[in-house]
Structure formats: C-alpha cells, structure tokens
Design a protein around this motif. Structure first.
Motif, PDB file in Angstrom:
ATOM      1  N   TRP B  80       0.842  -1.199   0.000  1.00 60.41           N
ATOM      2  CA  TRP B  80       0.000   0.000   0.000  1.00 60.41           C
ATOM      3  C   TRP B  80       0.876   1.248   0.000  1.00 60.41           C
ATOM      4  O   TRP B  80       0.679   2.170  -0.780  1.00 60.41           O
ATOM      5  N   GLY B  81       1.905   1.203   0.873  1.00 60.67           N
ATOM      6  CA  GLY B  81       2.796   2.359   0.997  1.00 60.67           C
ATOM      7  C   GLY B  81       3.472   2.718  -0.322  1.00 60.67           C
ATOM      8  O   GLY B  81       3.599   3.891  -0.672  1.00 60.67           O
ATOM      9  N   ARG B  82       3.876   1.688  -1.034  1.00 54.91           N
ATOM     10  CA  ARG B  82       4.576   1.932  -2.288  1.00 54.91           C
ATOM     11  C   ARG B  82       3.701   2.671  -3.302  1.00 54.91           C
ATOM     12  O   ARG B  82       4.196   3.419  -4.149  1.00 54.91           O
ATOM     13  N   SER B  83       2.411   2.425  -3.214  1.00 57.05           N
ATOM     14  CA  SER B  83       1.511   3.015  -4.218  1.00 57.05           C
ATOM     15  C   SER B  83       1.091   4.435  -3.849  1.00 57.05           C
ATOM     16  O   SER B  83       0.361   5.079  -4.592  1.00 57.05           O
ATOM     17  N   GLN B  84       1.513   4.883  -2.687  1.00 54.47           N
ATOM     18  CA  GLN B  84       1.088   6.222  -2.250  1.00 54.47           C
ATOM     19  C   GLN B  84       2.161   7.261  -2.545  1.00 54.47           C
ATOM     20  O   GLN B  84       3.343   6.918  -2.656  1.00 54.47           O
ATOM     21  N   PRO B  85       1.754   8.523  -2.617  1.00 52.44           N
ATOM     22  CA  PRO B  85       2.744   9.600  -2.765  1.00 52.44           C
ATOM     23  C   PRO B  85       3.517   9.758  -1.457  1.00 52.44           C
ATOM     24  O   PRO B  85       2.999   9.428  -0.396  1.00 52.44           O
ATOM     25  N   HIS B  86       4.740  10.244  -1.555  1.00 52.33           N
ATOM     26  CA  HIS B  86       5.561  10.354  -0.350  1.00 52.33           C
ATOM     27  C   HIS B  86       5.243  11.605   0.459  1.00 52.33           C
ATOM     28  O   HIS B  86       6.131  12.364   0.823  1.00 52.33           O
ATOM     29  N   THR B  87       3.993  11.780   0.758  1.00 53.13           N
ATOM     30  CA  THR B  87       3.601  12.976   1.514  1.00 53.13           C
ATOM     31  C   THR B  87       3.694  12.700   3.010  1.00 53.13           C
ATOM     32  O   THR B  87       3.857  11.559   3.440  1.00 53.13           O
ATOM     33  N   GLU B  89       1.290  13.010   5.080  1.00 54.41           N
ATOM     34  CA  GLU B  89       0.122  12.249   5.510  1.00 54.41           C
ATOM     35  C   GLU B  89       0.348  10.746   5.322  1.00 54.41           C
ATOM     36  O   GLU B  89       0.017   9.934   6.185  1.00 54.41           O
ATOM     37  N   THR B  90       0.886  10.403   4.195  1.00 51.61           N
ATOM     38  CA  THR B  90       1.162   8.987   3.947  1.00 51.61           C
ATOM     39  C   THR B  90       2.052   8.401   5.034  1.00 51.61           C
ATOM     40  O   THR B  90       1.771   7.354   5.617  1.00 51.61           O
ATOM     41  N   LYS B  91       3.139   9.095   5.295  1.00 45.26           N
ATOM     42  CA  LYS B  91       4.096   8.576   6.281  1.00 45.26           C
ATOM     43  C   LYS B  91       3.432   8.415   7.648  1.00 45.26           C
ATOM     44  O   LYS B  91       3.643   7.419   8.333  1.00 45.26           O
ATOM     45  N   GLU B  93       0.325   7.940   8.211  1.00 46.77           N
ATOM     46  CA  GLU B  93      -0.607   6.820   8.136  1.00 46.77           C
ATOM     47  C   GLU B  93       0.138   5.486   8.224  1.00 46.77           C
ATOM     48  O   GLU B  93      -0.330   4.539   8.857  1.00 46.77           O
TER      49      GLU B  93
END
Lengths: 199, 199, 199, 199
Positions: B80-87, B89-91, B93
């Motif tokens: 999931w992490g790989r598919s997200q932008p490195h923002t 919020e992502t981190k 989450e």
DNA sequence: TATGAATGAGCTTTCATTCAT
DNA sequence: GATGAATGAAAGCTCATTCAT
C-alpha cells in the motif's frame, strides 16, 4: 606443548583468559549464545574444551565475566547521574555519555540486543534490567506526561538501535553516530521541555 | 483415543496444527527458540513429538509458518505504501498502520525482537530483512539529511521497543500505546518537515 | 478420490499392489532395504503410507511377496533338476536355465546379492539358503574332489557376479551374457570331467 | 573410575579406539551396517554412545577407518601388480596374494560383500570401486576375447565367494582355501592361455 | 596450565505401524 | 480401497560438564 623455548607456538603468557573472552564474545555476537558451543570456542583458540573450564567454571560465567568487565562505564554513568540535579543539561550529558559507553563495548551490546530471550534466563538478566531501570530513573521525570516519558525511553532506544540497524545505511560511520546522537538529544530535550512547557 | 463423547480430551478435529502453532509461539516468545524443545511443545499439547512432525517437517518450519501466517498485514502495508505519494500524511498513516499491525501479532514480534541472532540464521531471516528494507524505503526520503533519516528509523524502532519495554512502565496499556504512537508520528513529522524546512 | 468417471487420475484398477511391488523393488535394489522407507515408496506412488498397509501387512511382506512371485522359475528348475540323471548334459542345462532365470528377475537378484546381511535376518533368508542348497545338490557331486566342488559353485557365482559386475565392462550386453554362460558351462564341465578323469 | 589396581574394569589406556573398531566390525559383519546401532556398540564395550563420538566423528567414520586400516595390503598389491610385466606368472602370483589379503581381513570383506548396497552410499564406496578397477586392470588383458576377460573376473569372484559361501561346505578350512585358490589360478591361467592359444 | 577420555542428559528427526473414518 | 492423524521406539548426534593426570 606450549613449552618451546623460542615461543613460536603458544606464546600465551597467561593471557588465555582474555583470548577466551575475545573469541567467545565475537562468536556469541555473530551466532548467538546457544548456537555457539564451547567446542567451537576451543577450536578457534586451538585449545581443548577442558582448558576453558580451567578459566571459567561454566559457559554462563564467560558471558557474565564479559558483562562485568565491559559494563562498568555504564554503572559509573548511572552513579554519576544520580548525584546530579535533574536538569536538561544533565540529561543531555547522560545521553552523550551513554552513546560513548555503548560505542565502547559494541559487540557486547549487540549480543545483549540480539539475544534478549537468552539473556533474560541468564544470571546477567536481572543485573541488566536493574541497570536499565537506573538509567530510566535518572532520565525520566516520573511526573511528566506519558508522551514525554516515552520520548525519553525512545531516546535510549534510538541509541541502541542506532548501533546496529544503521549498519545497513550508507554513509560515514562517524557521521551516523553523530546524527543518532543528535536525534537522541533532541528527544530528551523535547521530553524535558514538553514537561516544562505544558506547566 | 479420541472417542469420548464429551470430547474433553482428544477433541482435535483438525485443529492440531493451529494448537501447535499457538503453543510454539507462546513458548518461543517466552524462552527463546533454541531453549524451547519439541518435547516441551508436545507435552504442553499432550501429544507425542512425532505428532508435531506429522504437521511440520522441521522445527524451523513451525516458526516459518507462524511468520508467514502472521506477517501478511505488514506485507500488505508495504505494498500500500509503495503506491502512495511520499507525503507527510502517507508517512503518518504508515506509522499508524504499522503500530496496529505490530499490536496484532505481538508475540511473534516479541519473538523476532528478542531472538534476532537466531532469526538471522533461520530461513525467515532474509525475508524479514527485506521487509524492513521495504518499510524504510517508503518512510525514508533518501535525499534527506542524515539526522532526518535517523529520525524516521527511530520512529519505527520506537514502535517496536514500545511494545515490550513499556510493559514495565506503569499505566493503562491503551494510553501507553497512544503515547508511543504520538512520539512516533512526531518523529516522522519532524523528519519530513526538517527535510522541507531546511530547503 | 479415485472415483472420477473419466479416470484421468487414479486409473489404478486394482493394480496398486503390483505398482507397490514394482516401485519397492526398484528402490530396494537401488538404495538397499533399510535405506528405503515406506514413506519414500508411498510418495513415488502418490498414495499414503497407510495405503501400503492395506495391501501388505508389513514392510517385510513386500519383499517376501516379491521373492515368492519372482523365484518360482528357480524352484521349478530345482525340481526339474532333481528328477534328472546327474549327467554332464543335465548340469550344463541347469546352468543354462539358471542363467535365464536370473536374467528374468534381475532387480530382485541384484537386491539379494547386495543386501545379504539384511536378507539373512529376513524371513526369506532361510528359504533362499535352502534354494541355494538345492541348487548345489543337483550340480555338485558330493564324492568329487574338493577342487571340483569349488568349480561347480564357482560356476553358479560366475553367473551371479556376471549380472552386476559386468555392467562396468564395455561390450554388447548379449555378448557378455553369452560369455559368462560359456565360462560357467566350462567350469561345470571341468568339474564333471575332473571327477571322472581322475577316477 | 579407572582407578582399580587390578584394572579389571576401565583399564582402557588408550585402546578404546581399537576396541570400538573391533566390536563395530564384528557387529557390522554379523548384522549389517544399518541394523547395528551405536547404542549396541557402546553397550558391548560398556561405555556410553558419547564416548564413541569422542573417538569418531560419525558412524560412517568408524567403517571408513576400518576400511583404511585394513585394505592397505590390497592397495600395496595393486601397486606391485602395476610394476610387473603382464605375464602368466604375475597374474597367478596376484591371485595368490589377493587370496592371502582377503584372508587377512575376512570380517571386513565379508561386510563389504554383504552390504554392497550400503557401501555404495558410503564414502568408501568409490574408493572400493577404484580398487576393484585397479585389480581388473592388472589381471585382465583388454585385448583378450570376452570369454577370457570373464574368466579373469570370475577368478577374483571365486576368491570372494569362496570366503563365505564355502563356510557351509564341510571339510577342512585350509583345504578349502587351497581348493578355491587352485580354481582361481586355473581360471586366470586359462584366460591367459586362451588369449595366447587362439592367436 | 592444560589435556585426554569420558559421561549423562537431551536434542531433532525418522521409521514402521495402527486405527477410526 | 484408501486417508488423516497419531504413536512408540529408536536412531544419530551434540552439548556442557567432570576429573585424573
């Protein structure tokens, strides 16, 4: 054996105890305590197993002796810490000194970190736990918020983890140590000020 | 055997494999992998050692099976992490989800943490290492300053350590978990903004 | 399982017993009796160990059944031999027929030859010994000189050895068998004439 | 332990290794390699299994050591054979010496003969095969007719078989050995002259 | 200061076999 | 005609430890 006049072979002049400790620590750290047999240690030193028993009463005593010989600086640090006021400066200094102490006995601490399950059952387990408790006491303010207590503990663990996990990370080792130290100091500072700031 | 109507004993209807895994994990976590013998596991289950071998080809396979069964959530998380932008919020989450994943398989992770030396020699060692690498990649900005990289790793380790070390600390477990999470999120935030702030 | 109408899988129509014997003999001959486990046999056949026990009461019974099924020709040969006059022609014919019988159950005899120590302890051990005794009786003249008795036995052993040792020797297999046969016939002839000649 | 003046028990002054070899060979020859357990050997010697492991690293090493200690004469024989001209006299002498060599290490060769399937899987398997090849090379004329090659091999096998099979045959052992030797010498002579005679 | 020889306990693993289904 | 689940016995091997020399 060991009695040749030229001393080519077996020039061990009573330093065998030391050599045993060195080899044992190396192997314990690499393979773990249980997977390292006395036979293996003996073979590395080109002596018999029985020779180990001349210097140490049991296998456990080897690791105990290493622990006692190498963790004196930390004991000293705790004692020093107890005599100091609980100021920010003290806490920061403790973190700095702890970092130095860890670096000074890397293989032992690697061993302790990676063999916790084993250590717990060994005689050193309790001693180690108490030492950790001592460290916590001088770095944690028991009346601080939970978050800040965690921050302090996190500082210590950052130092621990820093030693081993960062091995994989590229970069100059000395720089890495400094970076780790900075983060730890930061954490302890935030913990201290948080406590103060929210008053 | 297996014929009592009440089914008190021998009600094993095919759940033996499960029961082996449960007991094994418990003992492995408590005493360590090497110190836990198959005899001990078998006795706890009131079956013979040979029965274990009907369900698992080797001792190692028991721990491997646990690893495979219990770490799926983390694998999912990484994907999931790989598919997200490195923002930011992502981190954040990721840290939150990782905390939840760890909590969901506490004993296994305690085992992994406390038997690293052993795990390294086992078949799961490499898989685990890669998983850790995967986690790092999605949480660390490789162009960030070293301090901020350390901060990110420290966040992860704070979560790890939090699970076990904090057991000694007094206080409501749920509160402690929240505090740990807050510190970790904080660290990852600082890491992210530090990188940004110093630009 | 085994009940699909198309019969793609498990088209074994009751020939499982045979298939067990075949695989078992192959493995026994290749690896020896003790080193071949029932698990191994079962896996080769894609059935469970328990299935073997439906067809054979014990492991030993598998080899016994093979022995019984495959050595009938030799039993017949002995019976025939007993009813014949002890002439040279008879002896020569026996050697010829024995050679053919051996060729017809190669793997079994290879097994018997290479696992004598094992066979001796098995139920077939005695049967085999008696059969050998029977063979000797119809080919050896008990009043002949020791040398000639040895020659007769040597003839039989040449046939035995011929089967396996000659595998290494280059050359057409059929030619080799003929050569072996010739030597054996020769030996038995010399044995017969020596006895006669020295009278 | 080991302190009685009369030395009845525990007079093991360093001869334990020897005693292990002796008992092991006896049991291996009687019951076969796999059916002989280390427990059994140890019990016969009134020591523990672990004691065996002090002297030999594995079970296989016991049989290997026996092989190496006892087959030197045959190795020597082959070397001697290679340096001799391929005359009839040489071949006859080889047969004679081989017979003597076999007699000198009867139990080992009985073991090798009766446990071929096992030996093949052991480390000695290859060595043994090469030795046999060496023997063949110095006794067989590669340009001879197939029948004569078989005759030569038959000579060797007659010696082998002679040792064990003839045990059943009544008569003075020494006489039997002589008879066997005569047949073998005969065979090798026929092989040699046949080659010559048909030119 | 060390070794040679051994022990006792325990380990993981494999095997032939059984039996209810 | 076969399987799934289990057992009891034993195997080969390793380990920490001991002790006379």
């Amino acid at each position: 054996m060991g009695d040749t006049m030229d001393g080519t072979k077996h020039q061990r002049r009573g330093n065998t105890r030391q050599r045993i400790q060195d080899v044992a620590l190396k192997l314990f750290a690499e393979q773990g305590y249980e997977k390292t047999s006395l036979r293996e240690i003996a073979e590395h030193l080109d002596v018999t197993k029985a020779a180990l028993y001349y210097h140490f009463k049991t296998k456990e005593e080897i690791i105990v002796s290493l622990f006692e010989d190498l963790t004196q600086p930390i004991e000293d640090l705790i004692e020093w810490g107890r005599s100091q006021p609980h100021t920010l400066e003290t806490k920061q200094e403790i973190v700095r000194r702890y970092s130095a102490a860890l670096a000074g006995a890397q293989p032992l601490f690697r061993f302790m970190q990676e063999n916790q399950a084993t250590v717990r059952e060994l005689r050193i387990g309790d001693t180690f736990k108490e030492r950790m408790k001592g460290l916590k006491e001088i770095i944690i303010d028991p009346e601080a918020e939970m978050v800040d207590q965690v921050r302090s503990i996190s500082a210590l663990f950052t130092l621990h983890a820093g030693m081993f996990v960062l091995a994989d990370l590229e970069g100059d080792p000395e720089k890495k140590r400094e970076a780790v130290l900075e983060v730890a100091v930061d954490l302890v500072t935030q913990a201290h000020e948080g406590a103060r700031g929210r008053r």
